[in-house]
Design an enzyme around this catalytic site. Structure first.
Site, mmCIF file in Angstrom:
data_model
loop_
_atom_site.group_PDB
_atom_site.id
_atom_site.type_symbol
_atom_site.label_atom_id
_atom_site.label_comp_id
_atom_site.label_asym_id
_atom_site.label_seq_id
_atom_site.Cartn_x
_atom_site.Cartn_y
_atom_site.Cartn_z
ATOM 1 N N LYS A 148 5.050 3.134 1.116
ATOM 2 C CA LYS A 148 4.508 3.858 -0.038
ATOM 3 C C LYS A 148 5.079 3.151 -1.265
ATOM 4 O O LYS A 148 6.116 3.554 -1.814
ATOM 5 C CB LYS A 148 4.939 5.332 0.051
ATOM 6 C CG LYS A 148 4.113 6.254 -0.812
ATOM 7 C CD LYS A 148 4.323 7.696 -0.413
ATOM 8 C CE LYS A 148 3.757 8.651 -1.460
ATOM 9 N NZ LYS A 148 2.317 8.577 -1.646
HETATM 10 C C1 LIG Z 1 -2.634 6.466 0.434
HETATM 11 C C2 LIG Z 1 -2.133 7.747 1.003
HETATM 12 N N1 LIG Z 1 -2.508 8.120 2.245
HETATM 13 C C3 LIG Z 1 -2.078 9.265 2.798
HETATM 14 C C4 LIG Z 1 -1.230 10.121 2.115
HETATM 15 C C5 LIG Z 1 -0.776 11.394 2.767
HETATM 16 O O1 LIG Z 1 0.587 11.325 3.065
HETATM 17 P P1 LIG Z 1 1.513 12.616 3.094
HETATM 18 O O2 LIG Z 1 0.857 13.594 3.952
HETATM 19 O O3 LIG Z 1 2.798 12.126 3.619
HETATM 20 O O4 LIG Z 1 1.617 13.089 1.675
HETATM 21 C C6 LIG Z 1 -0.821 9.776 0.818
HETATM 22 C C7 LIG Z 1 0.081 10.648 0.073
HETATM 23 O O5 LIG Z 1 1.253 10.438 0.060
HETATM 24 C C8 LIG Z 1 -1.263 8.566 0.262
HETATM 25 O O6 LIG Z 1 -0.894 8.212 -0.969
#
Ligand SMILES: Cc1ncc(COP(=O)(O)O)c(C=O)c1O
Length: 311
Positions: free
Chosen positions: A157
């Site tokens: 991330k």
């Molecule tokens: C590109 C992306 N995909 C998926 C997610 C979903 O991840 P999470 O459930 O950990 O927030 C996020 C959010 O963080 C994201 O930015």
């Protein structure tokens, strides 16, 4: 946006308006940062951060993948987050820890620039709106493909990587949709600009696998558990774009958005054009888990100790 009083910045609590960086901050120029998006909910046990340790684990892994040693331990960041929520007297908030290369050296070799850490918390309502959560959103498949494994690290991330989501989100928004769905570099369904995506057909759920270049969502992991506990089959496999159009139900999940039904994609109505029964059921249990109302999932809550004056 709504503000809070204090931000944790490199080990200190500073006033919201004083949490500043130099314009030659490395991460500002080259995107050399990693971050998390978390939420704390007002639960019967007190304000509680949902799956805090999983988020911090992912933060440390993202940092490691970009060669950024975090100058604090996971436990120190956990405690700092608790103190910050308590100091801001918040019962519910969004939480944004960010680790970035700071001011030091310019140029693309980042390892001589300091690694800085900030944590901000603030009240933030449903990312795609309360109505979106209730009625479903309209989404558009973006012309931009999700970043691939051979040029970046979809599992991390990382700040610079989000330019990909930003382009897709702007495209969708300018075309009048609430969210973008990106395909992977092979043309299979990948995920939303900030959410994982799921299609339901004949009562079972299908969602793209890691190899499609998804972010390994913590909400996604939670929904796997919830679906299994509800006796609903959930499988990871590649999904063709048209499988979204032909699905009985489609939904998105992410920390900011929570669980959001999708009622239309590229102007095709999904199912009956309103959130379907499987989506509704999972959304209800997920919402209970987030708010500490389901005893099966209380171990997902990291309860914040609040000084009595803030209660
Ligand atoms: C590109 C992306 N995909 C998926 C997610 C979903 O991840 P999470 O459930 O950990 O927030 C996020 C959010 O963080 C994201 O930015």
């Amino acid at each position: 946006m709504e503000q809070a009083d204090l931000i944790w910045h490199n080990g200190e609590l500073v006033a919201w308006e004083d949490a500043k960086v130099h314009v030659l901050t490395h991460g500002l120029h080259y995107g050399t940062g990693v971050f998390e998006g978390e939420r704390a909910y007002d639960t019967p046990q007190g304000p509680a951060i949902f799956r805090h340790r999983d988020h911090l684990d992912r933060l440390f892994k993202s940092a490691e993948l970009y060669y950024m040693p975090i100058p604090y331990t996971l436990e120190e960041l956990r405690t700092a987050t608790h103190e910050l929520i308590a100091a801001n007297e918040l019962r519910e908030c969004y939480i944004r820890p960010i680790v970035f290369r700071g001011y030091g050296q310019m140029g693309l070799y980042p390892l001589d620039s300091p690694v800085e850490v900030s944590i901000a918390v603030w009240p933030w309502g449903a990312y795609l709106g309360e109505e979106g959560k209730r009625q479903g959103v309209r989404a558009k498949v973006a012309s931009w493909r999700r970043i691939s494994h051979d040029s970046l690290i979809p599992h991390a991330k990382a700040c610079g990587q989000y330019l990909n989501s930003v382009l897709a989100k702007i495209e969708a928004s300018k075309a009048g949709y609430q969210e973008a769905i990106l395909l992977d570099s092979r043309g299979f369904v990948c995920e939303g600009s900030g959410e994982n995506v799921y299609a339901i057909r004949d009562g079972s759920i299908v969602t793209p696998p890691h190899a499609a270049g998804i972010l390994d969502g913590i909400s996604r992991k939670s929904l796997f558990q919830i679906a299994r506990d509800l006796g609903i089959e959930i499988t990871e496999r590649d999904l063709a774009r048209a499988e979204l159009y032909l699905a009985d139900e489609v939904f998105l999940s992410g920390t900011a958005a929570e669980l959001v039904p999708v009622r239309e994609i590229d102007d095709h109505t999904i199912g009956a054009g309103e959130p379907g029964p499987v989506t509704r059921e999972i959304q209800r249990v997920f919402d209970d888990a987030l708010h500490g109302r389901d005893p099966r999932y209380v171990e997902w809550l990291d309860v914040v100790k609040v000084p009595s004056k803030a209660v």
